[in-house]
Scaffold this active site. Structure first.
Site, PDB file in Angstrom:
ATOM      1  CB  CYS A   1      -1.073   0.010   1.024  1.00 47.46           C
ATOM      2  SG  CYS A   1      -0.096   0.168   2.757  1.00 47.46           S
ATOM      3  CB  SER A   2       4.188   1.771   1.257  1.00 41.29           C
ATOM      4  OG  SER A   2       3.273   2.260   2.540  1.00 41.29           O
TER       5      SER A   2
END
Length: 469
Positions: free
Chosen positions: A249-250
């Site tokens: 998600c980063s």
């Protein structure tokens, strides 16, 4: 098994977890809690098991790649063990004679954790270690594709538990196959719910009636300004974007580059294997990436050759292309390139200057990803402060490979985690990286101390000078 049988099976698991936790706490000690955490860490970090878990994860979920899964399982777990080393989570953890308050660490009880298919080994291990370090039991609900990896991980954990005399019922999972009904019952029977994954799961957790910690949607935007070291920025963005095929998600989803260095940065990206797709061809990418309004599974977190073929780019991008950067300018629900792509695809925006770049990022985050994080490649630290005081974000990552830095790194001070709280902007109850502190509660002994009652003049003197009495 009938629906009633499914629910009964979940209730049985939760009952065993509760009994195990009660015994774990009753006979608790810092050594016992630390030893259990170490057992879990070694269960996933032991090299042979780590590789087998990584291979199983990729084979069953169809996303990511084995070498990066191995790295993630190792480094995320090692970093977490560093973070919790020497941390007191048992007995008196604070005794302040000035306030007369003694603070005693207490477990929360049984933690219910919903974990995603993107990291079916590393995320559960992180949650389990944090839970056990603080005296809790934990029950996992993996995504359907993550079930085989979760089952294997628990086998390894229980094997390590046998060596130290720990109760295997401290770490369990919802009986396979998973279902929404089973997960819902687990949420209801837990003392704390921790959810990483889809926003539907997060919302379900927040409404289950159990105290819950959820994390927000990712859609990382990174600014490259005219003061940046373009070669270093391109290398870091490429390394971050391609790690585990952008499952994190980063992982960067949009890069906003100021006009003064746009062409030079595109050239730097090309040297790192980033192929530029002109805006005139962006509609082709959108059509293939979202063929039916949903992300194309043939592209999600796939190796670059398969991604290139699925996007119809074979023979149209340089040999050795590691990811593609698609020029775009539009933002919002009708322009999916401005959202999370879970693939080796970057949206590339051109900004007139830094102020324009910050405005573009704010618009993108308002559309998707508010609260999570932004990146900045710049030699001007005041610009990081500007972003930190104006944008709806909990993290500003400066001059670092974003997906490595956001979840904790050995060269920054963030806690190692795979779950990023996004604060009120992201609809979350925490704005920090999920860490051991969130798995602990305290009892406070409060004693009488000499009174410290101020006079009215001490409180209001400055105010009265301005406003009068």
């Amino acid at each position: 098994m009938s629906a009633e049988g499914d629910i009964a099976a979940v209730e049985n698991v939760m009952a065993k977890a509760r009994a195990a936790q009660s015994s774990y706490e009753a006979g608790g000690s810092q050594e016992r809690y630390d030893r259990a955490a170490q057992a879990v860490a070694w269960a996933i970090m032991e090299p042979t098991r780590n590789r087998a878990l990584a291979e199983l994860s990729v084979a069953t979920t169809g996303i990511g790649n084995v070498p990066d899964k191995i790295t993630k399982n190792h480094r995320k777990t090692l970093g977490l063990m560093r973070d919790i080393s020497g941390v007191k989570t048992f007995g008196v953890i604070r005794d302040d004679p000035t306030t007369g308050i003694t603070e005693i660490a207490r477990p929360i009880g049984v933690v219910g954790a919903v974990v995603p298919s993107t990291n079916p080994g590393a995320t559960p291990a992180n949650n389990i270690i944090n839970a056990l370090k603080c005296g809790n039991a934990i029950v996992l609900s993996p995504s359907p594709k993550g079930v085989p990896t979760c089952e294997r991980l628990l086998e390894h954990i229980h094997a390590e538990f046998a060596k130290i005399g720990a109760n295997p019922d401290l770490v369990q999972m919802v009986p396979a196959p998973g279902s929404k009904a089973k997960t819902q019952r687990m949420l209801e029977l837990s003392d704390l719910v921790v959810v990483t994954g889809s926003q539907d799961n997060v919302r379900r957790a927040y409404t289950c009636g159990t105290p819950a910690i959820g994390v927000g949607a990712g859609n990382v935007c990174v600014i490259v300004d005219e003061t940046a070291d373009l070669t270093a920025a391109a290398a870091k963005i490429a390394a971050s974007k391609t790690f585990d095929n952008a499952t994190s998600c980063s992982s960067e989803n949009a890069v906003v580059v100021v006009d003064a260095v746009y062409d030079a940065f595109v050239a730097a990206l090309a040297r790192e294997g980033g192929a530029l797709i002109p805006e005139s061809n962006s509609h082709e990418i959108v059509a293939r990436l979202w063929p039916d309004g949903h992300l194309n599974r043939a592209v999600i977190a796939q190796d670059a050759p398969r991604m290139i073929e699925a996007l119809g780019l074979s023979g149209r991008v340089p040999e050795g292309t590691r990811f593609v950067a698609v020029e775009t300018r539009d933002i919002g629900p009708d322009h999916p390139l401005s959202g999370e792509k879970l693939s080796l695809v970057l949206a590339l925006y051109r900004a007139s200057d830094f102020e324009d770049a910050a405005t573009l990022v704010e618009r993108i985050l308002t559309h998707q990803g508010a609260g999570h994080s932004v990146g900045l490649h710049s030699a001007d630290d005041s610009r990081a402060r500007h972003l930190g005081t104006t944008l709806p974000t909990c993290r500003v990552i400066v001059n670092q490979a974003h997906c490595f830095a956001t979840g904790g790194a050995f060269n920054n001070g963030m806690p190692f985690s795979l779950s990023m709280g996004c604060g009120g902007w992201g609809g979350n109850s925490i704005d920090d990286n999920l860490n051991w502190r969130h798995f602990l509660q305290t009892t406070k002994i409060v004693r009488e101390i000499p009174p410290r009652e101020p006079t009215l003049d001490e409180i209001f003197a400055d105010y009265w000078l301005v406003a009068g009495q």
